[in-house]
Scaffold this active site. Structure first.
Site, short mmCIF file in Angstrom:
data_model
loop_
_atom_site.label_atom_id
_atom_site.label_comp_id
_atom_site.label_asym_id
_atom_site.label_seq_id
_atom_site.Cartn_x
_atom_site.Cartn_y
_atom_site.Cartn_z
CB ALA A 12 -0.95 -0.03 1.19
CB CYS A 44 -8.52 -4.39 1.81
SG CYS A 44 -7.36 -3.16 2.42
CB VAL A 82 15.59 -4.16 3.23
CG1 VAL A 82 16.56 -3.13 3.81
CG2 VAL A 82 15.33 -3.88 1.76
CD GLU A 182 -12.23 -8.80 21.33
OE1 GLU A 182 -11.92 -8.85 20.14
OE2 GLU A 182 -11.46 -8.32 22.21
N PRO A 279 17.17 12.59 8.35
CG PRO A 279 18.59 14.42 8.13
CD PRO A 279 18.28 13.28 9.03
C1 LIG Z 1 -6.79 -9.18 5.83
C2 LIG Z 1 -6.66 -7.71 5.85
C3 LIG Z 1 -7.76 -6.92 5.53
C4 LIG Z 1 -7.65 -5.54 5.56
N1 LIG Z 1 -8.75 -4.79 5.25
C5 LIG Z 1 -8.65 -3.45 5.25
C6 LIG Z 1 -9.75 -2.65 4.89
O1 LIG Z 1 -10.82 -3.17 4.52
N2 LIG Z 1 -9.61 -1.29 4.93
C7 LIG Z 1 -8.43 -0.70 5.30
O2 LIG Z 1 -8.34 0.53 5.32
N3 LIG Z 1 -7.36 -1.45 5.65
C8 LIG Z 1 -7.45 -2.79 5.63
N4 LIG Z 1 -6.34 -3.54 5.95
C9 LIG Z 1 -5.11 -2.86 6.38
C10 LIG Z 1 -4.27 -2.42 5.18
O3 LIG Z 1 -4.09 -3.49 4.31
C11 LIG Z 1 -2.92 -1.92 5.71
O4 LIG Z 1 -3.16 -0.85 6.57
C12 LIG Z 1 -2.01 -1.45 4.58
O5 LIG Z 1 -1.77 -2.48 3.68
C13 LIG Z 1 -0.67 -0.96 5.17
O6 LIG Z 1 0.19 -0.61 4.14
P1 LIG Z 1 1.78 -0.69 4.36
O7 LIG Z 1 2.39 -0.25 3.09
O8 LIG Z 1 2.15 -0.01 5.60
O9 LIG Z 1 2.07 -2.23 4.61
P2 LIG Z 1 1.74 -3.50 3.72
O10 LIG Z 1 0.68 -3.18 2.73
O11 LIG Z 1 1.51 -4.62 4.64
O12 LIG Z 1 3.09 -3.75 2.93
C14 LIG Z 1 4.28 -4.02 3.60
C15 LIG Z 1 5.18 -4.85 2.70
O13 LIG Z 1 6.51 -4.70 3.16
C16 LIG Z 1 7.17 -5.94 3.03
N5 LIG Z 1 8.32 -5.93 3.95
C17 LIG Z 1 8.32 -5.80 5.30
N6 LIG Z 1 9.57 -5.78 5.78
C18 LIG Z 1 10.39 -5.89 4.72
C19 LIG Z 1 11.80 -5.93 4.57
N7 LIG Z 1 12.61 -5.83 5.62
N8 LIG Z 1 12.31 -6.06 3.33
C20 LIG Z 1 11.50 -6.15 2.24
N9 LIG Z 1 10.16 -6.12 2.33
C21 LIG Z 1 9.61 -5.98 3.55
C22 LIG Z 1 6.11 -6.95 3.40
O14 LIG Z 1 6.41 -8.21 2.86
C23 LIG Z 1 4.86 -6.34 2.76
O15 LIG Z 1 4.67 -6.85 1.45
C24 LIG Z 1 -6.42 -4.93 5.91
C25 LIG Z 1 -5.31 -5.72 6.22
C26 LIG Z 1 -5.42 -7.10 6.18
C27 LIG Z 1 -4.23 -7.94 6.49
#
Ligand SMILES: Cc1cc2nc3c(=O)[nH]c(=O)nc-3n(C[C@H](O)[C@H](O)[C@H](O)COP(=O)(O)OP(=O)(O)OC[C@H]3O[C@@H](n4cnc5c(N)ncnc54)[C@H](O)[C@@H]3O)c2cc1C
Length: 559
Positions: A12, A44, A82, A182, A279
């Protein structure tokens, strides 16, 4: 402009940052690393893939590495983890997971969007087969496979939050009998308990068993096949499948090891431009702490909307643009067996926890559209606002239809610092099949405005069990007979004007009806006749939501 931007995490926050960067800086070299096999996939959508609503796994892939290359000239390296940041030399250490090879890459700017990991508590039996978390496409694939191979008929979901309940719905619609465990005394923690009550009833009616106020204690292999889930209360719940959805923990390892500042809530600390304490490093998404827009509190809000917007802000900031993240307000929605539940801003539990007292709350139950148009159904709403200036603090709503539309309007109002008087005046869409000339959002503003103008004084539902007030129900006798507040007398509104002499002048009178409207008319009458009267906001409908907590002392406990 930084020439070489490396991004850790390509879903995301990371993917939206990468694409935005390219749109601002054609000459930058952008490389995205993800340890998983995919980038830009729809987390999601995962519960709906498990539930077979989304049948084709490929539909979950929003963009591929190839698309990033051809459309944006962005290099994506999947299955590359990483493992460390060398801030001094502006380098990262990367492990190619398929070969074990470790190498280093230089950056001018580094963006961290590593997300959060589902919590797996260290409890007996946690590693037994059949216990899953849901975060990635391989996770959901594993669950689907397990359901098919093991012919799963009983599932236990640990955690009644958004993801847990979405999973409950999706498993139940596959014909699996579902129990949710829960620890709290309610589901959906972003809701206040009385607003969670109708959700719990709806889940029960939809066939989901709820074990509230009960913590997970461990797992055992059953002698008859499958698992036994053990809870703190001693319950033994048989299961062929267990989903752990008790929350996520920000993925901060490489940030912490590199000495970046971590906040007290356990997320990477960033400024309004998503810049970390270094930074040259930005961080976005589930891994960062952000300020709550309403309360000013730092918090972790793992939602896709904030992650995407933060990715854009970080990209702009790297390109030297003036872009600021406004903070989060926790706007969220969840669909459960035909019910929609949505929320934005602060809930009452949070206001109380922070010692914020100068607020008022109202309840209302308007139809999503006019009653005369077929298919009208109620939206149960709660609005919280500041007593001094009417600033909107938060709203929660649930119903069958039109729920998220009202919460979205209020979410925008909150972000603009609007007041309940602005809700009164909002000009919103209206035709009979969509709303009402006084939309539920207008109604919420009008009721709250009446309170602030002193036209209505409200009684506290929580004070009901101990009040000395006379409780007067102004509905028709047949409505009263079908159910009423304990201790209330019935004085129907059409008779009230001629029977005022029966009411005490030395004692407060608390009025109620079905949803609070007829009792509001009664209140205005009594106040103008010199009585001391208050309205019970939302009437008997709200009472039903409060009732389980009023008569067992739980309301006091939850305050
Ligand atoms: C089942 C589920 C349903 C959801 N439904 C909703 C919803 O309906 N509405 C909503 O608003 N939010 C929802 N969410 C939450 C939403 O998906 C997350 O808030 C969002 O994806 C966060 O984005 P992000 O980029 O921070 O992390 P992510 O999208 O989780 O991406 C992080 C990525 O970083 C990679 N990564 C981590 N560490 C490393 C590393 N050291 N080196 C290389 N790669 C790495 C991981 O493999 C992952 O692919 C849901 C989440 C889940 C799990």
């Amino acid at each position: 402009m930084a020439k070489r931007v490396l991004i850790v995490g390509g879903v995301a926050g990371g993917a939206s940052c990468a694409a935005r960067l390219r749109r601002q800086a054609e000459d930058a070299e952008i490389v995205v690393f993800d340890r998983g096999p995919y980038v830009s996939f729809a987390n999601c959508g995962l519960p709906y893939y498990v539930g077979n609503v989304i049948k084709d796994e490929k539909k979950l892939l929003v963009a591929s590495a190839e698309l990033f290359k051809t459309r944006f000239n962005i290099e994506v390296r999947t299955e590359h983890e990483v493992t460390a940041i060398d801030r001094e030399h502006r380098e990262i250490e990367v492990k190619r997971l398929l070969t074990g090879e470790v190498y280093r890459e230089k950056y001018d700017a580094l963006v961290l969007s590593p997300g959060a990991n589902p919590i797996r508590p260290e409890l007996p039996g946690i590693d037994l087969p059949g216990i899953f978390v849901l975060r990635t496409i391989p996770d959901s694939r594993g669950i689907r496979l397990w359901i098919a191979e093991q012919k799963v008929s009983r599932a236990v979901i640990i955690g009644g939050g958004l993801v847990g309940l979405e999973m409950a719905e999706n498993l139940a619609t596959r014909g699996i009998s579902v129990t949710v465990v829960e620890m709290l005394d309610q589901v959906l923690p972003p809701l206040d308990p009385e607003m969670a009550e109708p959700v719990q009833e709806h889940l029960a009616k939809s066939g989901v068993s709820l074990h509230l106020s009960d913590a997970l204690a461990g797992f055992e292999q059953s002698s008859t096949g499958g698992l036994v889930v053990k809870t703190a209360s001693g319950a033994l719940l048989p299961a062929d499948l267990v989903i752990l959805s008790i929350g996520v923990r920000a993925e901060i390892k490489i940030a912490k090891d590199a000495g970046l500042t971590i906040g007290e809530r356990g997320g990477i600390r960033v400024d309004e431009q998503m810049r970390t304490s270094d930074p040259a490093i930005w961080a976005v998404g589930d891994a960062v702490e952000t300020r709550n827009f309403v309360t000013g509190e730092w918090g972790l809000v793992p939602l896709a909307g904030p992650a995407n917007r933060q990715g854009r802000v970080a990209a702009d900031s790297i390109c030297g643009r003036e872009a600021y993240f406004r903070g989060v307000q926790g706007t969220a929605v969840c669909g459960l067996f035909g019910m929609t539940v949505a929320t934005t801003g602060a809930n009452e539990k949070t206001l109380r926890r922070l010692g914020i007292t100068g607020y008022q709350k109202i309840y209302l139950h308007p139809g999503q559209h006019v009653a005369y148009y077929p298919g009208a159904s109620p939206i149960h709403m709660k609005l919280l606002f500041a007593m001094d200036d009417g600033r909107i603090l938060g709203a929660q709503a649930l119903g069958q239809d039109g729920v998220e539309k009202r919460i979205d309007v209020i979410a925008m109002a909150i972000q603009n610092g609007a007041s309940v008087f602005d809700l009164e005046e909002a000009e919103l869409c209206y035709a009979p099949q969509f709303g009402a000339a006084k939309d539920p959002v207008n109604m919420a503003g009008m009721i709250a405005g009446n309170v602030l103008r002193g036209d209505v004084s409200l009684a506290e539902w929580e004070a009901l069990p101990n009040t000395e007030a006379l409780l007067v129900d102004v509905r028709q006798p047949e409505e009263f007979a079908a159910g009423h507040i304990e201790g209330a007398i019935n004085l129907p509104l059409p008779q009230l004007r001629s029977r005022l002499g029966e009411l005490p002048r030395d004692r407060e009178i608390w009025l109620n009806c079905g949803v609070g409207q007829r009792s509001y008319y009664a209140l205005r009458m009594l106040l103008q006749h010199g009585f001391k009267a208050r309205n019970l906001s939302g009437g008997f409908t709200t009472y039903k939501h409060f009732r389980p907590r009023l008569h067992d002392g739980a309301a006091a406990a939850s305050s």
